[in-house]
Design a protein around this motif. Structure first.
Motif, short mmCIF file in Angstrom:
data_model
loop_
_atom_site.label_atom_id
_atom_site.label_comp_id
_atom_site.label_asym_id
_atom_site.label_seq_id
_atom_site.Cartn_x
_atom_site.Cartn_y
_atom_site.Cartn_z
N ILE A 52 6.14 -1.46 -3.40
CA ILE A 52 6.70 -2.48 -2.52
C ILE A 52 5.91 -3.76 -2.75
O ILE A 52 4.68 -3.76 -2.65
CB ILE A 52 6.62 -2.05 -1.04
N VAL A 53 6.62 -4.81 -3.09
CA VAL A 53 5.97 -6.09 -3.37
C VAL A 53 6.48 -7.12 -2.37
O VAL A 53 7.61 -7.05 -1.92
CB VAL A 53 6.23 -6.56 -4.82
N SER A 54 5.61 -8.06 -2.02
CA SER A 54 5.97 -9.03 -1.01
C SER A 54 5.12 -10.29 -1.13
O SER A 54 3.92 -10.20 -1.41
CB SER A 54 5.80 -8.44 0.40
N GLU A 55 5.75 -11.42 -0.88
CA GLU A 55 5.00 -12.67 -0.80
C GLU A 55 4.16 -12.73 0.46
O GLU A 55 3.25 -13.56 0.57
CB GLU A 55 5.98 -13.85 -0.83
N ASP A 56 4.45 -11.84 1.43
CA ASP A 56 3.72 -11.83 2.69
C ASP A 56 2.42 -11.04 2.61
O ASP A 56 1.59 -11.12 3.51
CB ASP A 56 4.58 -11.25 3.80
N PHE A 57 2.24 -10.23 1.56
CA PHE A 57 1.03 -9.44 1.43
C PHE A 57 -0.15 -10.35 1.03
O PHE A 57 0.06 -11.41 0.44
CB PHE A 57 1.19 -8.35 0.37
N PRO A 58 -1.39 -9.93 1.33
CA PRO A 58 -2.55 -10.74 0.94
C PRO A 58 -2.57 -11.00 -0.56
O PRO A 58 -2.24 -10.10 -1.35
CB PRO A 58 -3.74 -9.86 1.36
N PRO A 59 -2.95 -12.19 -0.99
CA PRO A 59 -2.96 -12.54 -2.41
C PRO A 59 -4.19 -11.98 -3.10
O PRO A 59 -5.13 -12.71 -3.47
CB PRO A 59 -2.96 -14.07 -2.40
N VAL A 60 -4.23 -10.66 -3.27
CA VAL A 60 -5.36 -9.99 -3.90
C VAL A 60 -4.86 -9.09 -5.01
O VAL A 60 -3.68 -8.76 -5.08
CB VAL A 60 -6.15 -9.14 -2.87
N ALA A 61 -5.78 -8.68 -5.88
CA ALA A 61 -5.46 -7.73 -6.95
C ALA A 61 -6.13 -6.40 -6.62
O ALA A 61 -7.33 -6.34 -6.39
CB ALA A 61 -5.94 -8.25 -8.29
N SER A 62 -5.35 -5.34 -6.59
CA SER A 62 -5.87 -4.00 -6.34
C SER A 62 -6.10 -3.30 -7.68
O SER A 62 -5.35 -3.53 -8.64
CB SER A 62 -4.86 -3.22 -5.50
N PHE A 63 -7.14 -2.47 -7.76
CA PHE A 63 -7.36 -1.72 -9.01
C PHE A 63 -7.93 -0.34 -8.70
O PHE A 63 -8.47 -0.10 -7.62
CB PHE A 63 -8.29 -2.48 -9.96
N ASP A 64 -7.79 0.56 -9.66
CA ASP A 64 -8.32 1.92 -9.54
C ASP A 64 -8.75 2.39 -10.92
O ASP A 64 -7.98 2.30 -11.88
CB ASP A 64 -7.26 2.86 -8.96
N GLU A 65 -9.98 2.88 -11.00
CA GLU A 65 -10.52 3.37 -12.28
C GLU A 65 -10.34 2.35 -13.39
O GLU A 65 -9.96 2.68 -14.52
CB GLU A 65 -9.85 4.70 -12.67
N VAL A 72 0.73 -1.76 -2.65
CA VAL A 72 1.53 -0.89 -1.77
C VAL A 72 2.45 -0.05 -2.64
O VAL A 72 3.29 -0.58 -3.37
CB VAL A 72 2.34 -1.74 -0.76
N ARG A 73 2.28 1.26 -2.54
CA ARG A 73 2.97 2.17 -3.46
C ARG A 73 3.65 3.32 -2.72
O ARG A 73 3.21 3.72 -1.64
CB ARG A 73 1.96 2.76 -4.46
N VAL A 74 4.69 3.86 -3.35
CA VAL A 74 5.38 5.04 -2.84
C VAL A 74 5.25 6.14 -3.89
O VAL A 74 5.52 5.92 -5.08
CB VAL A 74 6.87 4.75 -2.58
N TYR A 75 4.79 7.31 -3.44
CA TYR A 75 4.65 8.47 -4.32
C TYR A 75 5.64 9.55 -3.89
O TYR A 75 6.11 9.56 -2.75
CB TYR A 75 3.24 9.03 -4.25
N ALA A 76 5.95 10.47 -4.82
CA ALA A 76 6.90 11.53 -4.48
C ALA A 76 6.61 12.78 -5.30
O ALA A 76 6.07 12.72 -6.41
CB ALA A 76 8.34 11.06 -4.73
N THR A 84 4.97 9.79 -0.04
CA THR A 84 3.91 9.12 0.70
C THR A 84 4.00 7.61 0.49
O THR A 84 4.42 7.14 -0.57
CB THR A 84 2.51 9.61 0.29
N LEU A 85 3.61 6.89 1.52
CA LEU A 85 3.56 5.42 1.49
C LEU A 85 2.11 5.01 1.68
O LEU A 85 1.51 5.34 2.70
CB LEU A 85 4.44 4.84 2.59
N GLN A 86 1.54 4.32 0.70
CA GLN A 86 0.12 3.99 0.72
C GLN A 86 -0.11 2.52 0.43
O GLN A 86 0.69 1.87 -0.24
CB GLN A 86 -0.64 4.83 -0.31
#
Length: 250
Positions: A52-65, A72-76, A84-86
């Motif tokens: 889920i992407v939005s102009e309303d979300f904080p202007p930051v970059a998320s990273f992992d490993e 904001v992600r949806v898993y199944a 799941t919504l995370q």
């Protein structure tokens, strides 16, 4: 497609699960939802279904490993049938409505029911991990009680993004329940996350999650989530100035 063009769901895979349950893991009080759903996603080896992407979300970059990813992600997964919504960032008040509408308009057609998690401050150590439920339908109310979860007594208000999601599910005729979890309101609380998984989510959703890591890595999890917790507290303080104080859960 969501009418609000600033927030949209970008699907990456086709869903193969039949009538899955969506479990919401957005940052809230004690970060219980976030910690619990992180563990569920990892334990069940769920695959990323979309973002889920939005102009309303904080202007930051998320990273992992070492790799940048959408915040904001949806898993199944198919067995068990779970989505799941995370989010790696707190949802700021200006983004709550558009995110909720996006979930209801773009994602809800893919799941059978939704389970949201809301935090409530524990007034004593012994209360941490206590869970009560609230449902939008007779069927879910019965499923909650059959799982051994007490229904919330009296009246109250559920705020933040969880409250918006529950409200929109209610008015949109999407079966939904919220599990209100007592937790430490000041720090990320892996103990409360473990309790809500074992005592509520496992019997309600019918899966088996190994929660030992939440105890063994409690300090590490708290450190990882501390920055999110600090930002979330700022948002909650802003919202509390605008919301009624009666039984507010987030």
């Amino acid at each position: 497609m969501n009418a609000n063009s600033s927030t949209r769901f970008q699907k990456e895979t086709e869903l193969t699960a039949e009538s899955p349950t969506l479990i919401e893991g957005l940052p809230g009080l004690g970060l219980v939802a976030s910690i619990a759903v992180d563990q569920i996603t990892k334990q069940l080896d769920l695959e990323q279904h979309g973002t889920i992407v939005s102009e309303d979300f904080p202007p930051v970059a998320s990273f992992d490993e070492g790799r940048v990813r959408d915040a904001v992600r949806v898993y199944a997964g198919e067995d068990p049938a779970v989505m799941t919504l995370q989010s790696d960032v707190p949802i700021n008040p200006t983004a709550v409505e558009s995110l909720s509408q996006c979930v209801l308009s773009d994602v809800a057609e893919e799941f059978d029911r939704a389970v949201f998690l809301a935090g409530a401050p524990a007034e004593s150590e012994s209360e941490i991990g206590d869970v009560v439920g609230v449902a939008t339908t007779d069927r879910l109310e019965e499923e909650i009680t059959d799982a051994g979860i007490s229904l919330a007594e009296g009246s109250g208000v559920i705020g933040g993004v969880t409250g918006a999601l529950l409200r929109d599910c209610y008015y949109g005729d999407v079966p939904a329940a919220v599990l209100i979890v007592r937790s430490n309101p000041y720090i990320p609380d892996p103990g409360a996350a473990r309790a809500v998984i074992e005592n509520a989510l496992e019997p309600l959703v019918e899966f088996d999650i190994d929660t030992e890591e939440l105890l063994e890595q409690s300090e590490e999890i708290q450190k990882q989530k501390q920055q999110i917790a600090e930002q979330l507290q700022q948002y909650q303080q802003q919202e509390q100035q605008q919301q009624p104080r009666m039984g507010m859960y987030q």
